[in-house]
Motif scaffolding. Structure first.
Motif, PDB file in Angstrom:
ATOM      1  N   GLU A 145       0.815  -1.207   0.000  1.00  0.00           N
ATOM      2  CA  GLU A 145       0.000   0.000   0.000  1.00  0.00           C
ATOM      3  C   GLU A 145       0.850   1.259   0.000  1.00  0.00           C
ATOM      4  N   SER A 146       2.016   1.188   0.613  1.00  0.00           N
ATOM      5  CA  SER A 146       2.924   2.330   0.538  1.00  0.00           C
ATOM      6  C   SER A 146       3.401   2.537  -0.886  1.00  0.00           C
ATOM      7  N   VAL A 147       3.656   1.429  -1.582  1.00  0.00           N
ATOM      8  CA  VAL A 147       4.036   1.527  -2.992  1.00  0.00           C
ATOM      9  C   VAL A 147       2.884   2.124  -3.805  1.00  0.00           C
ATOM     10  N   VAL A 148       1.666   1.698  -3.498  1.00  0.00           N
ATOM     11  CA  VAL A 148       0.500   2.251  -4.190  1.00  0.00           C
ATOM     12  C   VAL A 148       0.414   3.758  -3.948  1.00  0.00           C
ATOM     13  N   ASP A 149       0.656   4.174  -2.695  1.00  0.00           N
ATOM     14  CA  ASP A 149       0.666   5.613  -2.408  1.00  0.00           C
ATOM     15  C   ASP A 149       1.657   6.336  -3.309  1.00  0.00           C
ATOM     16  N   GLU A 150       2.840   5.750  -3.437  1.00  0.00           N
ATOM     17  CA  GLU A 150       3.868   6.429  -4.226  1.00  0.00           C
ATOM     18  C   GLU A 150       3.544   6.405  -5.719  1.00  0.00           C
ATOM     19  N   VAL A 151       2.909   5.320  -6.176  1.00  0.00           N
ATOM     20  CA  VAL A 151       2.461   5.300  -7.572  1.00  0.00           C
ATOM     21  C   VAL A 151       1.476   6.440  -7.806  1.00  0.00           C
ATOM     22  N   CYS A 152       0.602   6.670  -6.811  1.00  0.00           N
ATOM     23  CA  CYS A 152      -0.315   7.810  -6.917  1.00  0.00           C
ATOM     24  C   CYS A 152       0.467   9.115  -7.043  1.00  0.00           C
ATOM     25  N   PHE A 153       1.533   9.245  -6.262  1.00  0.00           N
ATOM     26  CA  PHE A 153       2.310  10.478  -6.303  1.00  0.00           C
ATOM     27  C   PHE A 153       3.198  10.571  -7.541  1.00  0.00           C
ATOM     28  N   ILE A 154       3.465   9.428  -8.172  1.00  0.00           N
ATOM     29  CA  ILE A 154       4.208   9.475  -9.435  1.00  0.00           C
ATOM     30  C   ILE A 154       3.313   9.983 -10.554  1.00  0.00           C
ATOM     31  N   PHE A 155       2.136   9.364 -10.662  1.00  0.00           N
ATOM     32  CA  PHE A 155       1.267   9.677 -11.792  1.00  0.00           C
ATOM     33  C   PHE A 155       0.283  10.810 -11.506  1.00  0.00           C
ATOM     34  N   GLY A 156      -0.112  10.959 -10.222  1.00  0.00           N
ATOM     35  CA  GLY A 156      -1.081  11.997  -9.897  1.00  0.00           C
ATOM     36  C   GLY A 156      -0.630  13.392 -10.283  1.00  0.00           C
ATOM     37  N   PRO A 157       0.552  13.848  -9.834  1.00  0.00           N
ATOM     38  CA  PRO A 157       0.999  15.192 -10.223  1.00  0.00           C
ATOM     39  C   PRO A 157       1.197  15.346 -11.726  1.00  0.00           C
ATOM     40  N   ILE A 158       1.721  14.290 -12.382  1.00  0.00           N
ATOM     41  CA  ILE A 158       1.909  14.363 -13.830  1.00  0.00           C
ATOM     42  C   ILE A 158       0.579  14.608 -14.522  1.00  0.00           C
ATOM     43  N   ILE A 159      -0.430  13.826 -14.105  1.00  0.00           N
ATOM     44  CA  ILE A 159      -1.753  13.960 -14.730  1.00  0.00           C
ATOM     45  C   ILE A 159      -2.368  15.309 -14.396  1.00  0.00           C
ATOM     46  N   SER A 259      10.725   6.627  -3.484  1.00  0.00           N
ATOM     47  CA  SER A 259       9.988   6.008  -2.386  1.00  0.00           C
ATOM     48  C   SER A 259       9.368   4.692  -2.815  1.00  0.00           C
ATOM     49  N   CYS A 260       8.822   4.661  -4.020  1.00  0.00           N
ATOM     50  CA  CYS A 260       8.179   3.453  -4.536  1.00  0.00           C
ATOM     51  C   CYS A 260       9.178   2.304  -4.626  1.00  0.00           C
ATOM     52  N   ALA A 261      10.352   2.563  -5.177  1.00  0.00           N
ATOM     53  CA  ALA A 261      11.365   1.521  -5.312  1.00  0.00           C
ATOM     54  C   ALA A 261      11.789   1.002  -3.945  1.00  0.00           C
ATOM     55  N   ALA A 262      12.007   1.912  -3.009  1.00  0.00           N
ATOM     56  CA  ALA A 262      12.396   1.488  -1.666  1.00  0.00           C
ATOM     57  C   ALA A 262      11.290   0.682  -1.002  1.00  0.00           C
ATOM     58  N   GLY A 263      10.036   1.062  -1.233  1.00  0.00           N
ATOM     59  CA  GLY A 263       8.920   0.341  -0.639  1.00  0.00           C
ATOM     60  C   GLY A 263       8.810  -1.076  -1.147  1.00  0.00           C
ATOM     61  N   VAL A 264       9.049  -1.277  -2.448  1.00  0.00           N
ATOM     62  CA  VAL A 264       8.988  -2.624  -3.024  1.00  0.00           C
ATOM     63  C   VAL A 264      10.018  -3.531  -2.370  1.00  0.00           C
ATOM     64  N   VAL A 265      11.241  -3.034  -2.255  1.00  0.00           N
ATOM     65  CA  VAL A 265      12.309  -3.832  -1.647  1.00  0.00           C
ATOM     66  C   VAL A 265      12.041  -4.058  -0.165  1.00  0.00           C
ATOM     67  N   PHE A 266      11.595  -3.030   0.517  1.00  0.00           N
ATOM     68  CA  PHE A 266      11.348  -3.124   1.962  1.00  0.00           C
ATOM     69  C   PHE A 266      10.297  -4.182   2.274  1.00  0.00           C
ATOM     70  N   GLY A 267       9.299  -4.307   1.410  1.00  0.00           N
ATOM     71  CA  GLY A 267       8.251  -5.286   1.637  1.00  0.00           C
ATOM     72  C   GLY A 267       8.708  -6.722   1.498  1.00  0.00           C
ATOM     73  N   LEU A 268       9.838  -6.946   0.836  1.00  0.00           N
ATOM     74  CA  LEU A 268      10.365  -8.300   0.653  1.00  0.00           C
ATOM     75  C   LEU A 268      11.259  -8.731   1.800  1.00  0.00           C
ATOM     76  N   LEU A 269      11.605  -7.780   2.679  1.00  0.00           N
ATOM     77  CA  LEU A 269      12.539  -8.059   3.764  1.00  0.00           C
ATOM     78  C   LEU A 269      11.783  -8.392   5.046  1.00  0.00           C
ATOM     79  N   ARG A 270      12.431  -9.153   5.912  1.00  0.00           N
ATOM     80  CA  ARG A 270      11.901  -9.441   7.241  1.00  0.00           C
ATOM     81  C   ARG A 270      12.903  -8.948   8.264  1.00  0.00           C
ATOM     82  N   PHE A 271      12.432  -8.196   9.252  1.00  0.00           N
ATOM     83  CA  PHE A 271      13.328  -7.539  10.187  1.00  0.00           C
ATOM     84  C   PHE A 271      13.149  -8.095  11.595  1.00  0.00           C
TER      85      PHE A 271
END
Length: 837
Positions: A145-159, A259-271
């Motif tokens: 969902e954080s990645v989705v947020d960032e996708v919104c911020f990638i395309f939202g301002p452009i649009i 942010s989107c790229a970092a979120g994708v990677v972060f979601g694959l990690l376990r801390f």
């Protein structure tokens, strides 16, 4: 999509609500920047543009948590739709006033109205939390969902900026409003995944913001929001000064892309380790990343600097959501998430306003000093409040019970039991649980474990330490050679059933609901109905539990067999169960045949119906001579499930929605109950369907009630039922709930209600909030006259003296209890009554 993300969408409805949430969140990135672009184009006043954007954010900050609080109490559909209509009306007014060059005060009024837009991010995350709470998947879901947020911020301002600069100024905000309408109304149309509301009596007093940990998060994110608000406004002005205003959308998109790229990677990690440390590191990284912005002199370098700065955003936001889960009661989760969004919104408002003033006074480049200062403030607040975010010792958890109330009061699902534990503990490992038991012993506190609170007795109530196994979930091992599965004690039955089905496996039998945890269900003797199988505990082949001295004890037919014989249904009196091994078998199909049948015919043909069907049960409607029967038998197929529309109409609309309304009417006007019973007993028609086991055995139970259930010898069933019917007919009682009848074969579990004898179960219910004592007392006299054994998790008044008569092996259990818990660490009032002091 990497497999952990793909696994998120295995549950039905997840794709739909996530997609709807994505559309509904697009205005988050489009509306504010769209208003800035629109107003600056129409008036050339960046100060006014920033102030309007700030007004929207401030209004959302004030109204958003209240909307989310109403959502927690009344559900998403009932609240989000009217709130969205207000926001859409205000947006239309703002666009019209801007086009007609209306006075500033009209613009500000409309901007304030837009603030009633609901926090779609919180709504979607609440759905994920309801689905995957206590599992590693929730971290992945929050990352997604954080990645989705960032996708919104990638395309939202452009649009938004692109449309407003190349088409007409109002185009960006107009499209944002359309996305909001589509997203909200699509999301709220999906009822199956909507989190259960928590009405006022279970919601507790005060706001979620009373949590000290949440206060720190909100305050820190107010400063963080100032970073975001300032960066947006300054970047548009920076690009405008260089003659490329439209390029600002691309530069801001790269900020979100980092942010989107970092979120994708972060979601694959376990801390491992404390999440508050990762959170503070993330806040610090966000602050440091603002410094290079003061040094850049052109758009390409700015784009690179913002991409790098974005790398710290998503991991920090994901960790924040995890911290909210720890510091906010479950009944206020949506409100808690929205408060963090509110903190961001306040910051965005301040950041965008201050940045606009700085730009007007000193130019765009000087404006980047605003996010730099904001980052410094965020770090300072984070360090000052760090101690409030530290998790209590032994994993003590917030009051996130099935029903949590004021001043730490825990309530069960039925609302008839309450307790105020000295502390609640949610251990994340067996070692943490053992340490919690040892610590409680040292502190002189009793210990009880609780699952989802579906018991109607006080079996889990305590004023000592309440163990919550919500973090002990998931499958440990799946052994196809021995056909067993070992699961953590806090695993909900519904997740176990679904996980086994995905592996082509199934339990042999199960109860008619699957909301309970595996340990709670088995410890109280939860069962289904069956000729050869019924009890879930009878399918156990191994157990692991923490005993009173804090040691871990494992038992099976070969290892500690005396403990195994008793602990499968241990009432929480022998220790805290940490893992259970079940026997499983290859997935099979069941054909269910449901049909009405006269009460007298069912009793006359009961032995035949029982003998001819693997699983037979029926419901008798008091004040009528009618029943509804259900016969489940294994089938070679083909699979023919209930149609989606028919299933919704019969199982949700009639069996839950209409039935709920009927119960309300009956509670308000008791004399209408016999007529309602006549209608209810004839509402469901005959149907036949074939599906996998858990979709046949179980059904949704959304109408809340209080229940008593007794097991009588199967040979005594018909006589017992006739006596029960005669009592109801003579008494003048008004009984609005049907009586459920099931069967079970004899088993060898010491305190199983079917121990040593073939049994039939008779369950009587009353609608929650309706006086039930007279009905249950009269029914209990009948049941005990036939040596009935009460379900350990359902209302009864029997004590140890009675149980010594009806359980031949009762002494074996109490002797084992004396050995394992001589100091009665796991005792409470209920256990003292049923087992003796």
């Amino acid at each position: 999509m990497p497999s952990p993300y793909r696994a998120l969408f295995a549950e039905p409805g997840t794709k739909a609500f996530s997609t709807a949430g994505f559309l509904g969140r697009m205005p988050l990135s489009m509306m504010g920047i769209g208003v800035v672009t629109m107003v600056s184009q129409l008036t050339g006043r960046y100060g006014l543009a920033g102030a309007l954007s700030a007004t929207i954010a401030l209004s959302a900050a004030a109204v958003g948590p209240q909307i989310s609080r109403l959502v927690d109490r009344h559900g998403q559909r009932r609240v989000l739709r009217p709130a969205t209509l207000v926001a859409l009306t205000a947006a239309a007014g703002l666009l019209l006033a801007a086009q007609l060059r209306g006075p500033d005060w009209v613009l500000f009024v409309c901007a304030a109205g837009i603030g009633s837009v609901p926090s779609l991010g919180a709504m979607v995350r609440a759905r994920w939390a309801a689905l995957y709470r206590g599992t590693p998947k929730l971290h992945t879901a929050y990352s997604f969902e954080s990645v989705v947020d960032e996708v919104c911020f990638i395309f939202g301002p452009i649009i938004s900026i692109g449309l407003s600069t190349t088409w007409f100024p109002e185009a960006g905000p107009l499209l944002a409003a359309c996305f909001l309408a589509l997203g909200v109304f699509w999301l709220t149309a999906q009822r199956a995944t909507e989190p259960e509301p928590h009405p006022r009596e279970r919601h507790g007093g005060g706001s979620a913001l009373r949590s000290p940990g949440l206060q720190v998060l909100v305050a820190t994110f107010a400063a963080t929001g100032a970073i975001f608000g300032a960066v947006d406004v300054v970047t548009v002005a920076f690009a405008d000064e260089r003659g490329h205003k439209g390029a600002a959308s691309i530069v801001l998109a790269l900020y979100a892309a980092g942010s989107c790229a970092a979120g994708v990677v972060f979601g694959l990690l376990r801390f491992s380790g404390a999440p508050e440390r990762r959170w503070l590191l993330g806040v610090s990284a966000m602050a440091v990343s603002m410094i290079p912005l003061l040094l850049v002199g052109n758009l390409p370098l700015l784009a690179v600097a913002l991409f790098v700065a974005g790398l710290s955003i998503a991991p920090t936001m994901i960790t924040t959501m995890s911290l909210i889960e720890e510091h906010v009661p479950r009944a206020k989760l949506t409100e808690g998430m929205t408060w963090v969004s509110t903190g961001l919104a306040v910051g965005v408002a301040l950041g965008s306003s201050v940045a606009g003033w700085v730009i007007d006074a000193a130019g765009a480049r000087a404006g980047y000093g605003v996010p730099a200062v904001s980052g410094t403030v965020a770090v300072a607040v984070g360090f000052l409040g760090y101690r409030r975010l530290r998790r209590p010792a032994s994993g003590e958890a917030p009051l996130s019970s099935t029903a949590s109330g004021k001043n730490g009061t825990w309530r069960n699902w039925g609302g008839n039991v309450a307790a105020r534990p000295a502390r609640q503990v949610a251990p994340a490992s067996v070692e943490e649980l053992a340490e919690a038991v040892r610590r409680a012993r040292e502190d002189g506190l009793k210990v009880k474990a609780v699952g989802t609170g579906h018991s109607f007795t006080s079996i889990a109530a305590t004023d000592g330490v309440l163990i919550r196994p919500q973090l002990l979930t998931g499958i440990r091992t799946l052994d196809r050679d021995s056909m067993t599965v070992t699961v953590e004690a806090g695993t909900p039955l519904k997740r176990l059933n679904a996980a086994l089905a995905r592996e082509g496996l199934s339990l042999t039998n199960m109860g008619d609901i699957m909301e309970q945890t595996v340990s709670g269900a088995t410890s109280t003797g939860t069962h289904g109905t069956g000729r050869e199988s019924a009890s879930i505990a009878a399918q156990i082949t191994g157990l692991e539990l923490v005993t009173a001295d804090g040691s871990v004890l494992r038992c099976s037919e070969k290892e500690n067999p005396d403990v195994f014989a008793a602990a499968r249904i241990g009432l929480g009196a022998l220790g805290v169960v940490t893992a259970i091994t079940f026997a499983v078998e290859p997935l099979f199909l069941l054909t269910a045949r449901e049909e009405p049948m006269p009460f007298e015919r069912v009793l006359a043909e009961f032995d035949q119906l029982w003998a001819e069907n693997e699983h037979f049960e029926f419901y008798w409607f008091p004040h009528t001579g009618n029943t509804n029967t259900k016969r489940n038998n294994r089938s070679a197929g083909p699979e023919q499930p209930v149609g989606q529309l028919a299933g919704w109409f019969e199982d949700e609309f009639l069996s839950n929605g209409v039935f709920q309304a009927a119960q309300w009417v009956g509670r308000a006007v008791p004399r209408t109950i016999p007529a309602i019973a006549q209608i209810s007993s004839k509402a469901l028609s005959a149907r036949t369907y074939t599906d996998i086991p858990y979709k046949v055995f179980t059904s949704p139970r959304r109408v809340r009630f209080v229940e008593m259930e007794y097991a009588v010898p199967r040979a005594a069933l018909t006589e017992t039922l006739r006596e029960l019917k005669d009592m109801v007919d003579r008494s003048g009682l008004r009984v609005s709930f049907p009586v459920e009848v099931r069967t079970a074969p004899a088993d060898d579990i010491t305190l199983s209600t079917a121990s040593g004898r073939d049994s039939a179960y008779i369950a009587v219910h009353m609608f929650r909030g309706t006086p039930y004592q007279a009905y249950f007392t009269a029914a209990e006299r009948i049941f005990t006259a036939h040596e009935g054994r009460p379900h350990w998790g359902k209302v009864h008044t029997r004590d140890a003296e009675y149980f010594t008569r009806v359980y031949p092996r009762f002494g074996e259990f109490t002797a084992l209890r004396d050995r394992l818990d001589p100091d009665r660490l796991f005792q409470n009032d209920y256990v003292r009554r049923v087992l003796g002091a």
